[in-house]
Design a protein around this motif. Structure first.
Motif, PDB file in Angstrom:
ATOM      1  N   ALA A 174     -14.387   7.587   8.441  1.00 34.01           N
ATOM      2  CA  ALA A 174     -14.280   7.165   7.534  1.00 34.01           C
ATOM      3  C   ALA A 174     -14.743   8.542   6.139  1.00 34.01           C
ATOM      4  CB  ALA A 174     -14.299   5.910   6.290  1.00 34.01           C
ATOM      5  N   ALA A 175     -14.009   9.765   6.392  1.00 33.96           N
ATOM      6  CA  ALA A 175     -14.802  10.439   5.988  1.00 33.96           C
ATOM      7  C   ALA A 175     -13.825  11.256   5.738  1.00 33.96           C
ATOM      8  CB  ALA A 175     -16.019  11.221   6.526  1.00 33.96           C
ATOM      9  N   ASN A 176     -13.656  12.524   4.325  1.00 37.22           N
ATOM     10  CA  ASN A 176     -12.668  13.857   4.591  1.00 37.22           C
ATOM     11  C   ASN A 176     -13.122  14.378   5.603  1.00 37.22           C
ATOM     12  OD1 ASN A 176     -12.894  16.662   3.378  1.00 37.22           O
ATOM     13  ND2 ASN A 176     -11.240  15.035   2.466  1.00 37.22           N
ATOM     14  N   TRP A 177     -12.207  15.394   6.094  1.00 35.02           N
ATOM     15  CA  TRP A 177     -12.692  15.846   6.670  1.00 35.02           C
ATOM     16  C   TRP A 177     -13.143  17.116   6.673  1.00 35.02           C
ATOM     17  CZ3 TRP A 177     -11.571  21.455   7.075  1.00 35.02           C
ATOM     18  CH2 TRP A 177     -11.191  22.510   6.807  1.00 35.02           C
ATOM     19  N   LYS A 178     -13.285  17.442   5.446  1.00 32.51           N
ATOM     20  CA  LYS A 178     -14.712  19.119   5.651  1.00 32.51           C
ATOM     21  C   LYS A 178     -16.064  18.095   5.434  1.00 32.51           C
ATOM     22  CE  LYS A 178     -12.684  20.310   1.166  1.00 32.51           C
ATOM     23  NZ  LYS A 178     -11.410  18.937   1.803  1.00 32.51           N
ATOM     24  N   ALA A 243     -22.608  21.152  30.297  1.00 33.02           N
ATOM     25  CA  ALA A 243     -21.201  20.044  30.067  1.00 33.02           C
ATOM     26  C   ALA A 243     -20.961  21.399  28.734  1.00 33.02           C
ATOM     27  CB  ALA A 243     -22.074  18.980  29.543  1.00 33.02           C
ATOM     28  N   VAL A 244     -19.752  20.875  28.438  1.00 27.11           N
ATOM     29  CA  VAL A 244     -18.658  21.777  27.592  1.00 27.11           C
ATOM     30  C   VAL A 244     -18.254  20.975  26.499  1.00 27.11           C
ATOM     31  CG1 VAL A 244     -17.481  22.711  26.811  1.00 27.11           C
ATOM     32  CG2 VAL A 244     -19.025  23.963  28.177  1.00 27.11           C
ATOM     33  N   VAL A 245     -18.347  20.436  25.694  1.00 29.35           N
ATOM     34  CA  VAL A 245     -17.924  19.496  24.792  1.00 29.35           C
ATOM     35  C   VAL A 245     -16.748  19.899  23.818  1.00 29.35           C
ATOM     36  CG1 VAL A 245     -17.799  17.151  23.232  1.00 29.35           C
ATOM     37  CG2 VAL A 245     -19.877  17.879  24.533  1.00 29.35           C
ATOM     38  N   ALA A 246     -16.079  19.842  23.958  1.00 28.37           N
ATOM     39  CA  ALA A 246     -14.474  20.387  22.762  1.00 28.37           C
ATOM     40  C   ALA A 246     -13.752  19.216  21.669  1.00 28.37           C
ATOM     41  CB  ALA A 246     -13.642  20.952  24.036  1.00 28.37           C
ATOM     42  N   ARG A 247     -14.386  19.798  20.931  1.00 31.02           N
ATOM     43  CA  ARG A 247     -13.905  18.775  19.314  1.00 31.02           C
ATOM     44  C   ARG A 247     -12.863  19.310  19.085  1.00 31.02           C
ATOM     45  NH1 ARG A 247     -18.959  18.293  17.466  1.00 31.02           N
ATOM     46  NH2 ARG A 247     -19.562  16.427  18.660  1.00 31.02           N
ATOM     47  N   GLU A 248     -11.817  18.611  18.328  1.00 28.37           N
ATOM     48  CA  GLU A 248     -11.263  19.090  17.561  1.00 28.37           C
ATOM     49  C   GLU A 248     -10.747  17.805  16.262  1.00 28.37           C
ATOM     50  OE1 GLU A 248      -7.567  20.227  15.816  1.00 28.37           O
ATOM     51  OE2 GLU A 248      -9.666  21.226  17.056  1.00 28.37           O
ATOM     52  N   VAL A 249     -10.967  18.506  14.898  1.00 26.08           N
ATOM     53  CA  VAL A 249     -11.138  17.556  13.527  1.00 26.08           C
ATOM     54  C   VAL A 249     -10.229  17.363  13.512  1.00 26.08           C
ATOM     55  CG1 VAL A 249     -12.496  17.599  11.692  1.00 26.08           C
ATOM     56  CG2 VAL A 249     -13.807  18.326  14.289  1.00 26.08           C
ATOM     57  N   VAL A 250      -9.273  16.113  12.949  1.00 24.23           N
ATOM     58  CA  VAL A 250      -7.934  16.260  12.803  1.00 24.23           C
ATOM     59  C   VAL A 250      -8.279  15.219  11.635  1.00 24.23           C
ATOM     60  CG1 VAL A 250      -5.820  14.612  13.628  1.00 24.23           C
ATOM     61  CG2 VAL A 250      -7.685  16.307  15.357  1.00 24.23           C
ATOM     62  N   PRO A 251      -7.579  15.930  10.592  1.00 27.15           N
ATOM     63  CA  PRO A 251      -6.419  15.490   9.385  1.00 27.15           C
ATOM     64  C   PRO A 251      -6.432  14.277   9.203  1.00 27.15           C
ATOM     65  CG  PRO A 251      -7.714  17.844   8.552  1.00 27.15           C
ATOM     66  CD  PRO A 251      -7.171  17.140  10.647  1.00 27.15           C
ATOM     67  N   THR A 257     -10.477  10.901   8.603  1.00 30.32           N
ATOM     68  CA  THR A 257     -10.710  12.173   9.507  1.00 30.32           C
ATOM     69  C   THR A 257     -10.802  10.996  11.246  1.00 30.32           C
ATOM     70  OG1 THR A 257     -11.787  13.376   8.264  1.00 30.32           O
ATOM     71  CG2 THR A 257     -11.905  13.946  11.022  1.00 30.32           C
ATOM     72  N   THR A 258      -9.599  11.316  12.266  1.00 28.54           N
ATOM     73  CA  THR A 258     -10.438  11.783  13.531  1.00 28.54           C
ATOM     74  C   THR A 258     -10.527  12.239  14.209  1.00 28.54           C
ATOM     75  OG1 THR A 258      -8.361  12.018  13.934  1.00 28.54           O
ATOM     76  CG2 THR A 258      -8.486   9.682  13.486  1.00 28.54           C
ATOM     77  N   THR A 259     -11.666  12.694  15.522  1.00 30.05           N
ATOM     78  CA  THR A 259     -12.404  13.580  16.389  1.00 30.05           C
ATOM     79  C   THR A 259     -11.949  13.114  17.654  1.00 30.05           C
ATOM     80  OG1 THR A 259     -14.418  12.397  16.178  1.00 30.05           O
ATOM     81  CG2 THR A 259     -14.039  13.887  14.800  1.00 30.05           C
ATOM     82  N   ARG A 260     -11.345  13.936  18.456  1.00 28.47           N
ATOM     83  CA  ARG A 260     -11.501  13.677  20.131  1.00 28.47           C
ATOM     84  C   ARG A 260     -12.037  14.921  20.676  1.00 28.47           C
ATOM     85  NH1 ARG A 260      -7.024  16.017  21.359  1.00 28.47           N
ATOM     86  NH2 ARG A 260      -7.906  17.557  22.911  1.00 28.47           N
ATOM     87  N   LEU A 261     -12.672  14.146  21.604  1.00 33.98           N
ATOM     88  CA  LEU A 261     -13.889  14.993  22.514  1.00 33.98           C
ATOM     89  C   LEU A 261     -13.898  14.895  23.426  1.00 33.98           C
ATOM     90  CD1 LEU A 261     -15.851  14.007  19.970  1.00 33.98           C
ATOM     91  CD2 LEU A 261     -18.156  13.882  20.760  1.00 33.98           C
ATOM     92  N   ASP A 262     -13.591  16.020  24.771  1.00 36.88           N
ATOM     93  CA  ASP A 262     -13.332  16.176  25.234  1.00 36.88           C
ATOM     94  C   ASP A 262     -14.636  16.826  26.254  1.00 36.88           C
ATOM     95  OD1 ASP A 262     -10.286  15.877  24.949  1.00 36.88           O
ATOM     96  OD2 ASP A 262     -10.169  17.751  25.414  1.00 36.88           O
ATOM     97  N   TYR A 263     -14.847  15.902  27.003  1.00 40.61           N
ATOM     98  CA  TYR A 263     -16.064  15.978  27.900  1.00 40.61           C
ATOM     99  C   TYR A 263     -16.034  16.622  29.327  1.00 40.61           C
ATOM    100  CZ  TYR A 263     -18.382  13.004  24.608  1.00 40.61           C
ATOM    101  OH  TYR A 263     -19.545  12.543  23.402  1.00 40.61           O
ATOM    102  N   TRP A 264     -16.382  18.435  29.456  1.00 42.76           N
ATOM    103  CA  TRP A 264     -15.564  19.099  31.298  1.00 42.76           C
ATOM    104  C   TRP A 264     -17.016  18.861  31.268  1.00 42.76           C
ATOM    105  CZ3 TRP A 264     -11.134  21.152  31.323  1.00 42.76           C
ATOM    106  CH2 TRP A 264     -10.569  20.670  30.617  1.00 42.76           C
TER     107      TRP A 264
END
Length: 332
Positions: A174-178, A243-251, A257-264
């Motif tokens: 519950a926050a602005n993407w920035k 490990a690598v975590v790729a995160r996409e921040v989606v307004p 905001t939602t974020t998806r964290l892909d764990y590699w």
């Protein structure tokens, strides 16, 4: 001290609308696993900066990877949804059909307009990571992310090409993407907030380097490296956990905001080791999310005209604010 962005830029829907039409739809964005579109005819849909996209592996032309704006040229409906395999895409509204290369194949009850084509977008891969952009890009993603790949190889010892996706986790904040981006481009808060989960992070040997639209962070002692690609893609690499975590921040909305964290993980990491490491990383995220939401509540009081940034400890945040200002000014 350096002034922050105006507080109203985090609460005004008109600012988010301007951001969607400028900076949020102008550059590369991490969108998932390249394996999802590895086979001829496979496709996935996504959205970048509010622009719906379809990414597909063509069945012709040597199986090239294609990306198009997923908006029918007839009446603007989304042509396809979800993911799967197909020989063509047929709009569910009036049946107009498009080849996987985006060209119009048929229009029900009428001649096919000459040269009609789904608007071209862009797609690229970095190892197993898939990136897309709503418009054709001048630089390939490997060139854009060179500062990170070189750092990740030397500090974290990560071989991107060998990584395997283990799990994806989505968070709703519950926050602005920035606000969400800002939390992860500075470690000024780390000694206080993450003293137990990330001991040693945020000390003076924690290095932040700014390269135009990409910035990197690293801590040699923990074999940690990080990249933030403006505006909404973040990648973390940990040598000790391979490990690598790729995160996409989606307004989603001005205050959501939602974020998806892909764990590699590298192939030698077992499933149980990966699960244990994900639990650790999620515990760090659990410390950050309440802070992002607290900041948003403070901003929404409308008593916060602007704040102040530490020029050294928050220099990544300083650069982020410069890019946001420049993008909005260029679009006005």
């Amino acid at each position: 001290m350096i002034p922050t962005l105006p507080g109203s830029w985090y609460t005004d829907p008109a600012v988010l609308d301007a951001e969607r039409h400028s900076l949020l739809s102008s550059s590369w964005r991490y969108v998932g696993a390249a394996d999802a579109v590895a086979e001829p005819g496979s496709y996935l849909t996504t959205s970048v900066g509010g622009t719906p996209l379809v990414v597909a592996r063509d069945r012709a032309d040597g199986g090239g990877l294609r990306a198009h704006v997923n908006v029918c040229r007839h009446r603007a409906a989304e042509v396809v949804r979800g993911a799967g395999t197909a020989s063509s895409f047929t709009c569910g509204y009036h049946g107009w059909s498009y080849r996987l290369d985006g060209s119009l194949e048929s229009a029900v009850g009428t001649d096919v307009p000459d040269g009609l084509h789904l608007p071209p977008a862009d797609v690229d891969t970095l190892g197993p990571l898939l990136f897309a952009a709503p418009t054709p890009q001048q630089e390939r993603i490997a060139d854009v992310l060179t500062p990170f790949t070189e750092l990740g190889a030397s500090v974290s010892g990560i071989d991107l090409g060998a990584l395997r996706l283990h799990r994806s986790i989505e968070h709703t904040i519950a926050a602005n993407w920035k606000v969400v981006v800002e939390n992860f481009v500075e470690c000024y808060h780390c000694p206080l907030v993450h003293a137990t989960t990330l001991p040693g992070y945020g000390r003076r040997d924690y290095a932040v380097t700014v390269h135009d639209r990409i910035q990197t962070q690293h801590l040699d002692a923990d074999r940690f490296s990080f990249a933030y690609l403006f505006p909404t893609t973040q990648i973390s690499a940990y040598g000790n956990g391979r490990a690598v975590v790729a995160r996409e921040v989606v307004p989603v909305d001005v205050g959501l905001t939602t974020t998806r964290l892909d764990y590699w993980f590298a192939p030698e990491v077992t499933a149980s080791q990966a699960d244990e490491w994900i639990d650790f990383f999620e515990s760090v995220i659990a410390e950050d999310v309440p802070l992002c939401e607290s900041v948003q509540r403070g901003l929404e009081t409308r008593t916060f005209d602007h704040g102040y940034l530490h020029p050294e400890r928050e220099k990544g945040l300083v650069r982020f604010h410069e890019l946001v200002r420049a993008s909005l000014e260029a679009a006005s």
